[in-house]
Motif scaffolding. Structure first.
Motif, PDB file in Angstrom:
ATOM      1  N   ASP A 174       0.627  -1.215   0.112  1.00  0.00           N
ATOM      2  CA  ASP A 174       0.126  -0.219  -0.035  1.00  0.00           C
ATOM      3  C   ASP A 174       0.832   1.042  -0.060  1.00  0.00           C
ATOM      4  OD1 ASP A 174      -0.925  -2.287   1.719  1.00  0.00           O
ATOM      5  OD2 ASP A 174      -2.853  -1.313   1.758  1.00  0.00           O
ATOM      6  N   ARG A 175       1.969   1.082   0.930  1.00  0.00           N
ATOM      7  CA  ARG A 175       2.836   2.345   0.802  1.00  0.00           C
ATOM      8  C   ARG A 175       3.347   2.883  -0.687  1.00  0.00           C
ATOM      9  NH1 ARG A 175       8.886   2.706   3.293  1.00  0.00           N
ATOM     10  NH2 ARG A 175       8.763   0.471   2.448  1.00  0.00           N
ATOM     11  N   HIS A 176       3.433   1.888  -1.422  1.00  0.00           N
ATOM     12  CA  HIS A 176       4.164   2.434  -2.642  1.00  0.00           C
ATOM     13  C   HIS A 176       3.060   2.832  -3.664  1.00  0.00           C
ATOM     14  CE1 HIS A 176       7.762   0.290  -1.116  1.00  0.00           C
ATOM     15  NE2 HIS A 176       7.003  -0.897  -1.295  1.00  0.00           N
ATOM     16  N   VAL A 177       1.921   2.290  -3.308  1.00  0.00           N
ATOM     17  CA  VAL A 177       0.778   2.617  -4.232  1.00  0.00           C
ATOM     18  C   VAL A 177       0.316   4.217  -3.618  1.00  0.00           C
ATOM     19  CG1 VAL A 177      -1.697   2.226  -4.756  1.00  0.00           C
ATOM     20  CG2 VAL A 177      -0.233   0.346  -4.522  1.00  0.00           C
ATOM     21  N   GLU A 178       0.383   4.302  -2.445  1.00  0.00           N
ATOM     22  CA  GLU A 178      -0.001   5.534  -2.089  1.00  0.00           C
ATOM     23  C   GLU A 178       0.941   6.605  -2.301  1.00  0.00           C
ATOM     24  OE1 GLU A 178      -0.924   4.998   2.143  1.00  0.00           O
ATOM     25  OE2 GLU A 178      -2.588   3.719   1.747  1.00  0.00           O
ATOM     26  N   ALA A 179       2.182   6.120  -2.698  1.00  0.00           N
ATOM     27  CA  ALA A 179       3.346   7.104  -3.119  1.00  0.00           C
ATOM     28  C   ALA A 179       3.326   7.315  -4.528  1.00  0.00           C
ATOM     29  CB  ALA A 179       4.493   6.632  -2.657  1.00  0.00           C
ATOM     30  N   GLY A 180       2.100   6.796  -5.541  1.00  0.00           N
ATOM     31  CA  GLY A 180       2.064   7.178  -6.825  1.00  0.00           C
ATOM     32  C   GLY A 180       2.897   5.954  -7.530  1.00  0.00           C
ATOM     33  N   GLY A 240       2.050   2.874  -7.960  1.00  0.00           N
ATOM     34  CA  GLY A 240       1.038   1.672  -8.232  1.00  0.00           C
ATOM     35  C   GLY A 240       1.143   1.071  -9.366  1.00  0.00           C
ATOM     36  N   ASP A 241       1.672   1.578 -10.758  1.00  0.00           N
ATOM     37  CA  ASP A 241       1.928   1.284 -11.854  1.00  0.00           C
ATOM     38  C   ASP A 241       3.332   0.460 -12.191  1.00  0.00           C
ATOM     39  OD1 ASP A 241      -0.644   2.006 -12.754  1.00  0.00           O
ATOM     40  OD2 ASP A 241      -0.001   3.812 -13.455  1.00  0.00           O
ATOM     41  N   ARG A 242       4.085   0.780 -11.104  1.00  0.00           N
ATOM     42  CA  ARG A 242       5.430   0.046 -11.129  1.00  0.00           C
ATOM     43  C   ARG A 242       5.099  -1.680 -11.308  1.00  0.00           C
ATOM     44  NH1 ARG A 242       9.936   1.637  -7.076  1.00  0.00           N
ATOM     45  NH2 ARG A 242       9.893   3.706  -8.384  1.00  0.00           N
ATOM     46  N   VAL A 243       5.937  -2.525 -12.063  1.00  0.00           N
ATOM     47  CA  VAL A 243       5.757  -3.598 -12.222  1.00  0.00           C
ATOM     48  C   VAL A 243       6.694  -4.196 -10.609  1.00  0.00           C
ATOM     49  CG1 VAL A 243       6.576  -5.862 -13.000  1.00  0.00           C
ATOM     50  CG2 VAL A 243       6.099  -3.718 -14.601  1.00  0.00           C
ATOM     51  N   ALA A 244       5.790  -5.092 -10.035  1.00  0.00           N
ATOM     52  CA  ALA A 244       6.262  -5.644  -8.582  1.00  0.00           C
ATOM     53  C   ALA A 244       6.866  -7.201  -9.252  1.00  0.00           C
ATOM     54  CB  ALA A 244       5.077  -5.904  -7.863  1.00  0.00           C
ATOM     55  N   LEU A 245       6.158  -7.820 -10.017  1.00  0.00           N
ATOM     56  CA  LEU A 245       6.583  -9.069 -10.415  1.00  0.00           C
ATOM     57  C   LEU A 245       6.439  -9.357 -12.047  1.00  0.00           C
ATOM     58  CD1 LEU A 245       4.614 -11.189  -7.921  1.00  0.00           C
ATOM     59  CD2 LEU A 245       7.024 -10.502  -7.778  1.00  0.00           C
ATOM     60  N   HIS A 246       7.559  -9.572 -12.653  1.00  0.00           N
ATOM     61  CA  HIS A 246       7.603 -10.331 -14.267  1.00  0.00           C
ATOM     62  C   HIS A 246       7.478 -11.910 -13.697  1.00  0.00           C
ATOM     63  CE1 HIS A 246       8.379  -6.565 -16.423  1.00  0.00           C
ATOM     64  NE2 HIS A 246       9.314  -6.522 -15.583  1.00  0.00           N
ATOM     65  N   TRP A 247       6.446 -12.095 -13.873  1.00  0.00           N
ATOM     66  CA  TRP A 247       6.457 -13.870 -13.699  1.00  0.00           C
ATOM     67  C   TRP A 247       6.648 -14.450 -14.983  1.00  0.00           C
ATOM     68  CZ3 TRP A 247       2.938 -17.731 -14.862  1.00  0.00           C
ATOM     69  CH2 TRP A 247       3.125 -18.946 -14.467  1.00  0.00           C
ATOM     70  N   TYR A 300       2.559  -3.185  -8.404  1.00  0.00           N
ATOM     71  CA  TYR A 300       2.270  -2.886  -7.249  1.00  0.00           C
ATOM     72  C   TYR A 300       0.653  -2.651  -6.746  1.00  0.00           C
ATOM     73  CZ  TYR A 300       6.854  -3.525  -5.582  1.00  0.00           C
ATOM     74  OH  TYR A 300       8.163  -3.906  -4.963  1.00  0.00           O
ATOM     75  N   ALA A 301      -0.008  -1.873  -7.631  1.00  0.00           N
ATOM     76  CA  ALA A 301      -1.586  -1.715  -7.337  1.00  0.00           C
ATOM     77  C   ALA A 301      -2.097  -3.218  -7.485  1.00  0.00           C
ATOM     78  CB  ALA A 301      -1.986  -0.945  -8.374  1.00  0.00           C
ATOM     79  N   GLU A 302      -1.798  -4.152  -8.533  1.00  0.00           N
ATOM     80  CA  GLU A 302      -2.694  -5.309  -8.734  1.00  0.00           C
ATOM     81  C   GLU A 302      -2.122  -6.227  -7.511  1.00  0.00           C
ATOM     82  OE1 GLU A 302      -2.777  -5.180 -13.573  1.00  0.00           O
ATOM     83  OE2 GLU A 302      -1.120  -5.932 -12.350  1.00  0.00           O
ATOM     84  N   LEU A 303      -1.038  -6.322  -7.186  1.00  0.00           N
ATOM     85  CA  LEU A 303      -0.502  -7.029  -5.969  1.00  0.00           C
ATOM     86  C   LEU A 303      -1.167  -6.658  -4.730  1.00  0.00           C
ATOM     87  CD1 LEU A 303       1.329  -9.592  -5.399  1.00  0.00           C
ATOM     88  CD2 LEU A 303       3.205  -8.169  -4.799  1.00  0.00           C
ATOM     89  N   THR A 304      -1.134  -5.352  -4.516  1.00  0.00           N
ATOM     90  CA  THR A 304      -1.939  -4.919  -3.258  1.00  0.00           C
ATOM     91  C   THR A 304      -3.299  -5.492  -3.285  1.00  0.00           C
ATOM     92  OG1 THR A 304      -0.494  -2.901  -3.502  1.00  0.00           O
ATOM     93  CG2 THR A 304      -2.463  -2.866  -1.835  1.00  0.00           C
ATOM     94  N   ASP A 305      -3.940  -5.127  -4.282  1.00  0.00           N
ATOM     95  CA  ASP A 305      -5.447  -5.732  -4.491  1.00  0.00           C
ATOM     96  C   ASP A 305      -5.638  -7.384  -4.110  1.00  0.00           C
ATOM     97  OD1 ASP A 305      -6.423  -3.071  -5.010  1.00  0.00           O
ATOM     98  OD2 ASP A 305      -6.593  -3.544  -7.232  1.00  0.00           O
TER      99      ASP A 305
END
Ligand code: WTA
Length: 648
Positions: free
Chosen positions: A84-90, A92-99, A111-116
């Motif tokens: 959440d911290r990263h999403v709240e810092a704007g 959210g669109d950064r890729v967390a995981l390239h799986w 990050y937004a998707e992983l948070t959800d």
């Protein structure tokens, strides 16, 4: 192993200083050591405040040896810090995981998707009655859902116990029972070596006998293999996720709230449930991940090849990187599927800049030849790391030349399940690197090498590795067995932590790790206990007596070698080859493939001292094909000859 490594340590003269270009952009310089030395606790408090605290702490360390509490009056939510911290810092669109799945399928998760995902999963767990302090066993392969599952537990204050997907049903059950887990998260199956490897049936087997507390099993669909279904207990992950609210507010938990239990092998047969808590653990995992890899989260793409079933997967796939807002690669399968070019293709495809793996993997690729590596463009790489076992200078040099284009710094990181995060490692923008050595304690970490009586050794000598001051990510205890915690780590040197590793200080005072000094083996960077494999062998109907040793192995560091005396009626009924194969398979199914002995030798007798103790040193010498040293304490001199005649 130790003699060989000591020799390497003393012979190594090469050093590799950071380039000016690397130094200029590095996030840490020499000043960081001075800062930590000047005020160690203040240094850690500042690192802790890089996180988000629901309630700030006023107290840094409360040390009642051997129990430490860090930042104890503060409150935080570990998942909030990773998401959440990263999403709240704007961001959210950064890729967390390239799986990437083993068959080549891909998913990109921001990050937004992983948070959800984690919010929903937290709601699923709550809806199934999982709450604060409850234990959840996670038996999942390298899927985004594994990351989500760990974070969802953290989010609601449940304690996860991840069990490596290669462990057997009985091993899983042992961990479920010891932690009294009430809930399990697994998958139907996963891709491994080109096939679907079933996981849910292992969970079913583990839970078949009553006497456990598990009331629910959540199943991720991945392998699409057929699975048995237990109504009322089993739920599909995707169905449960569709039924819950998408929103979940993260509440703060005490800094010392337990975060996870992770089982690791000790010198007795029963694995130890290492307990880690929240604030100190996350502080050190995040700080070391950032500083040792010189992470620039806006531009770096990081890949750690460890499975989430091991501590490296906890601290450097899940908690460290996500707390730092890093973009990373997560790969489901084995490194050589479909062929040995797979990891290098992944590095090229995703533009990986930081790569963290085990020496065994490096030695394996070295043997296969550089052409598989060099067919991919690896120019994106700028930092390489290793963990899990000593790296021999030859493999280090190969890693640097062939993978790192002869420029990339390599950070050799020493740490343990118990230490939670890295403890000894160079800093890539500061340290002049020495191939084969982890070199220096990290800023804020106090390490020494001492003799058996606890006196620090001088430069140029060897001894036992100790940690002389408590550190934020240290284990807090062994789950359910505080006496064992005291005995294993603290009895030997009072308020100094005994790591169980031999080490050497070279003439510059740099530290070289020399391997375990207890009955723990290190096979491909995985810890295995000789006693655990011996009890598995003895549990087989054909075995009268068994002894297991770790023999040095060119690729895997050490390998499991077993010496077994058969019961007479089996010795007569089966060929030696049959017995050996049966017992190897038995250990493979009983514990897991990683514990399967490289060799099982059926022997007429075992070498013992006059007081009846098995002489492991002799067995190790035999397994390694060395001349035997002093055998005068042997009760029966003929035994060795009888064994030797069995070794092929
Ligand atoms: C060994 C893995 C030499 C060591 C993170 C330790 C190492 C055990 C290194 C912990 C290294 C780990 N150089 N030896 N860089 N890193 N070890 O708990 O013997 O799976 O005690 O944690 O691995 O293994 P564990």
């Amino acid at each position: 192993m130790t003699d060989h490594l000591t020799h390497l340590a003393d012979a190594e003269q090469r050093t590799f200083a950071p380039s000016d270009a690397f130094r200029a952009q590095a996030i840490a310089d020499e000043g960081i050591y001075r800062e930590a030395d000047a005020d160690r606790l203040g240094f850690w408090a500042d690192r802790a405040r890089d996180l988000h605290w629901h309630r700030d702490f006023t107290e840094v360390l409360d040390w009642q040896p051997p129990h430490a509490r860090w930042f104890a009056d503060g409150q935080l939510n570990v998942a909030y810090n990773c998401l959440d911290r990263h999403v709240e810092a704007g961001l959210g669109d950064r890729v967390a995981l390239h799986w990437e799945g083993e068959p080549g399928d891909q998913r990109t998760i921001t990050y937004a998707e992983l948070t959800d995902e984690v919010k929903r999963l937290a709601n699923v767990l709550r809806a199934h009655g999982v709450g604060d302090g409850d234990r959840v066993a996670i038996y999942l392969p390298m899927l985004p859902e594994a990351v989500a599952a760990m974070l969802a537990c953290a989010r609601i204050g449940a304690i996860h116990s991840v069990v490596f997907g290669g462990f057997s049903a009985s091993n899983l059950r042992m961990r479920i029972d010891d932690a009294k887990a009430t809930f399990v998260i697994t998958a139907d199956g996963t891709w491994r070596k080109g096939k679907v490897f079933p996981l849910k049936p292992v969970v079913d087997d583990a839970l078949r006998e009553p006497g456990h507390d598990v009331s629910g099993v959540l199943v991720v669909r991945r392998g699409e293999n057929e699975v048995e279904w237990f109504e009322g207990r089993d739920r599909w992950y995707h169905e449960a996720m569709a039924e819950v609210e998408a929103d979940h507010e993260a509440q703060g938990f005490d800094a010392e709230h337990p975060l996870f239990i992770l089982y690791t092998s000790g010198s007795t047969g029963k694995p130890k449930g290492i307990l880690h808590t929240s604030g100190g653990y996350l502080t050190q995992a995040a700080f070391t991940h950032r500083t040792v890899f010189d992470l620039h989260p806006e531009t770096d793409v990081y890949w750690c090849t460890a499975d989430v079933g091991w501590i490296t997967g906890h601290s450097y796939v899940v908690y460290g990187p996500l707390a730092n807002g890093a973009t990373q690669v997560l790969y489901e399968g084995t490194m050589d599927t479909p062929g040995p070019e797979r990891p290098w293709e992944l590095i090229e495809r995703y533009g990986v800049t930081i790569f963290y793996t085990a020496p065994t993997a490096i030695r394996t690729f070295m043997k296969l030849g550089r052409q598989h590596v060099q067919s991919s463009d690896l120019s994106s790489l700028r930092v390489l790391g290793t963990v899990g076992e000593p790296i021999n200078p030859e493999a280090w040099m190969w890693y640097r030349e062939v993978v790192g284009s002869n420029l990339t710094p390599i950070v050799d990181t020493w740490w343990q399940t118990e230490t939670g995060a890295m403890m000894i490692a160079p800093l890539p923008g500061v340290t002049a690197l020495k191939p084969g050595s982890a070199q220096v304690p990290l800023p804020g970490i106090a390490i020494d090498v001492v003799d058996d009586a606890g006196t620090p050794v001088t430069d140029g000598s060897g001894g036992l590795l100790v940690v002389t001051e408590p550190w934020p990510s240290m284990l807090r205890t062994i789950w359910g067995d505080d006496d064992r915690y005291r005995e294993t780590y603290w009895e030997k040197f009072g308020d100094r932590y005994f790591a169980g590793d031999g080490a050497r200080k070279d003439d510059d005072g740099d530290i070289w790790l020399l391997g375990r000094v207890d009955d723990v083996m290190n096979v491909s960077g995985h810890r295995l206990s000789t006693a655990e494999i011996e009890s598995s062998l003895v549990a087989h109907e054909s075995t009268a007596e068994a002894a297991v040793v770790g023999a040095s192995d060119e690729t895997t560091g050490q390998a499991v070698v077993a010496f077994v005396i058969l019961k007479a009626r089996f010795a007569d009924a089966q060929s030696v080859e049959e017995s050996e194969a049966t017992l190897r398979e038995h250990v493979g199914t009983d514990i897991g493939k990683i514990a399967r002995p490289r060799q099982v030798f059926i022997v007429p007798d075992l070498p013992k001292t006059r007081s009846g103790k098995i002489m492991r040193r002799l067995l190790r010498d035999l397994a390694e094909g060395r001349d035997l040293g002093d055998t005068t304490t042997l009760a029966d001199q003929g035994v060795v000859e009888a064994i030797r005649s069995q070794l092929r």
